[in-house]
Write an enzyme that holds these catalytic residues in place. Structure first.
Site, short mmCIF file in Angstrom:
data_model
loop_
_atom_site.label_atom_id
_atom_site.label_comp_id
_atom_site.label_asym_id
_atom_site.label_seq_id
_atom_site.Cartn_x
_atom_site.Cartn_y
_atom_site.Cartn_z
N SER A 177 -35.06 12.51 -9.35
CA SER A 177 -34.56 13.80 -8.90
C SER A 177 -34.81 14.96 -9.85
O SER A 177 -34.79 16.11 -9.43
CB SER A 177 -33.05 13.69 -8.63
OG SER A 177 -32.35 13.35 -9.81
N HIS A 215 -34.21 10.57 -2.56
CA HIS A 215 -35.06 11.76 -2.50
C HIS A 215 -36.40 11.48 -1.82
O HIS A 215 -37.22 12.40 -1.70
CB HIS A 215 -35.30 12.31 -3.90
CG HIS A 215 -34.09 12.96 -4.50
ND1 HIS A 215 -33.82 14.30 -4.36
CD2 HIS A 215 -33.07 12.43 -5.22
CE1 HIS A 215 -32.69 14.59 -4.98
NE2 HIS A 215 -32.21 13.46 -5.51
N LYS A 235 -29.84 14.64 1.85
CA LYS A 235 -31.11 15.28 1.52
C LYS A 235 -31.88 15.57 2.81
O LYS A 235 -31.61 16.53 3.48
CB LYS A 235 -31.92 14.39 0.56
CG LYS A 235 -31.15 13.89 -0.65
CD LYS A 235 -30.73 15.01 -1.57
CE LYS A 235 -30.17 14.53 -2.89
NZ LYS A 235 -28.79 14.10 -2.91
#
Length: 403
Positions: free
Chosen positions: A185, A213, A244
């Protein structure tokens, strides 16, 4: 002296950072207008630090699904599933998620953080071994501590170091669980998953990949790095989040292993936390449909990441990671990072100020994450603002283009 006195140094540090301008950890928007813009102090601000990868927070179908679920099932569950029962949306979401990931089983947590807490603390306990990448997310380290397994760190993205450490542990009893992330990240780099899968097979270990992610970002179908690298069969457990690409909140753990449902009776973060409200389960269900039906969103995300990366490189910035939805600028000092963040916000661009110890090596970063919803013009605006700020702070030697 009070019980809070031990935080005096932290408060002083926070005050020093905030004294340079706005508090970077307490930004309060007047309104969020879209997936890419907000109002701050009456000004329109470009959002370049939200992890809203597919731009689904304002998807009309996701909003409609959330509204309908709230109207029909109420605003919340007011308890955990083992106490208050499972709503139809929870079960439907788990079935849909398992089908999307091509796994036999999935369980849903209330946050992605809790998904890692529940997975790692339950899968690896006392007498077992967790092998963690040195740049692992805080939730991974916290899950490891909660479960009392022996933790062995290997160098970031280094399969050879992982192999060496597994060989050292080979004579010790207990299960060995390797943990990696699809996209890290802070810097946006990916794990060398094919090589790590080979090491896992050699050692007879287990492999868990946190696709927080990378879900919706990597792979032909958006299942993450394991799909993109063709090693899904080698991944025993998949952890991820809904906060996300799926534009909501929550997390999950999925697997093909027999006996998976025993985790529902042993994972404390699952057992003792109120379950997701019906609105979130419904919006995530719809978001998975959108993610599957609209691969062009991933294409737009890749183009936007590439455009931001190339624009900053052309301006003279040194970027360490490959082009991805996450682009981070290394700062020479904490003071410069804070000043850069404030000046960029004054230019109308919101980014993330990332400071140690949460960053690799404790180095200060200016972190950005692009969205499929960003237009080319918005990215150009961001690149221009970042470039002007870089020149103003003496970080760039490439001359500014004449206007």
């Amino acid at each position: 002296m009070t019980v809070l006195s031990k935080f005096r140094a932290l408060r002083d540090e926070h005050a020093a950072v905030s004294a340079a301008g706005r508090d970077p950890f307490g930004v309060s928007f007047d309104a969020v207008l879209s997936a890419t813009e907000a109002l701050l102090g009456g000004r329109r601000i470009l959002l370049l630090g939200t992890n809203n990868y597919l731009g689904l927070t304002f998807d009309p179908d996701c909003i409609d699904a959330a509204v309908t679920a709230t109207q029909e099932r109420g605003t919340g569950t007011t308890g955990s599933r083992i106490a208050n029962g499972t709503y139809d949306g929870h079960a439907a979401l788990e079935r849909r998620l398992a089908a999307f990931l091509k796994r036999r089983s999935a369980m849903v947590f209330t946050t992605g953080y809790q998904a890692n807490l529940g997975a790692l603390s339950t899968l690896a306990g006392k007498g077992d071994h967790l092998l963690l990448d040195g740049d692992s997310h805080a939730s991974i380290y916290d899950g490891a501590r909660l479960g009392h397994a022996q933790v062995t760190r290997f160098r970031h993205n280094d399969p050879d170091d992982l192999r060496r450490r597994l060989r050292i542990l080979s004579s010790q009893p207990g299960e060995k669980l390797i943990v990696a992330e699809g996209i890290y990240s802070m810097l946006g780099d990916t794990a060398p998953l094919r090589e790590m899968a080979e090491v896992k097979r050699e050692a007879g270990a287990w492999l868990l990949v946190d696709e927080a992610h990378s879900l919706g970002v990597l792979g032909e179908k958006g299942r993450g790095l394991a799909e993109a690298e063709g090693v899904e069969d080698d991944v025993d457990f998949v952890v991820g989040t809904f906060s996300k690409s799926l534009g909501a909140i929550g997390g999950f753990l999925a697997s093909d292993l027999d006996g998976f449902d025993a985790l529902r009776l042993s994972a404390r973060p699952y057992m003792f936390t109120a379950s997701l409200p019906p609105s979130v389960a419904a919006s995530v269900l719809r978001a998975i449909d959108v993610m599957e039906a609209r691969p062009e969103l991933r294409d737009a995300l890749r183009r936007n990441g590439q455009k931001l990366h190339e624009g900053l490189v052309a301006a003279g910035f040194l970027l360490s990671a490959m082009p991805s939805p996450i682009v981070s600028l290394s700062m020479p000092s904490r003071e410069t990072a804070v000043m850069f963040w404030n000046r960029l916000l004054a230019e109308g661009v919101y980014t993330n100020l990332a400071l140690g110890p949460a960053t690799p090596g404790g180095k200060p970063l200016l972190r950005m994450s692009v969205s499929a919803a960003l237009t080319p013009a918005q990215i150009d605006t961001a690149v221009d603002a970042i470039t002007r700020t870089g020149h103003a702070l003496g970080l760039l030697s490439v001359p500014l283009a004449a206007e």
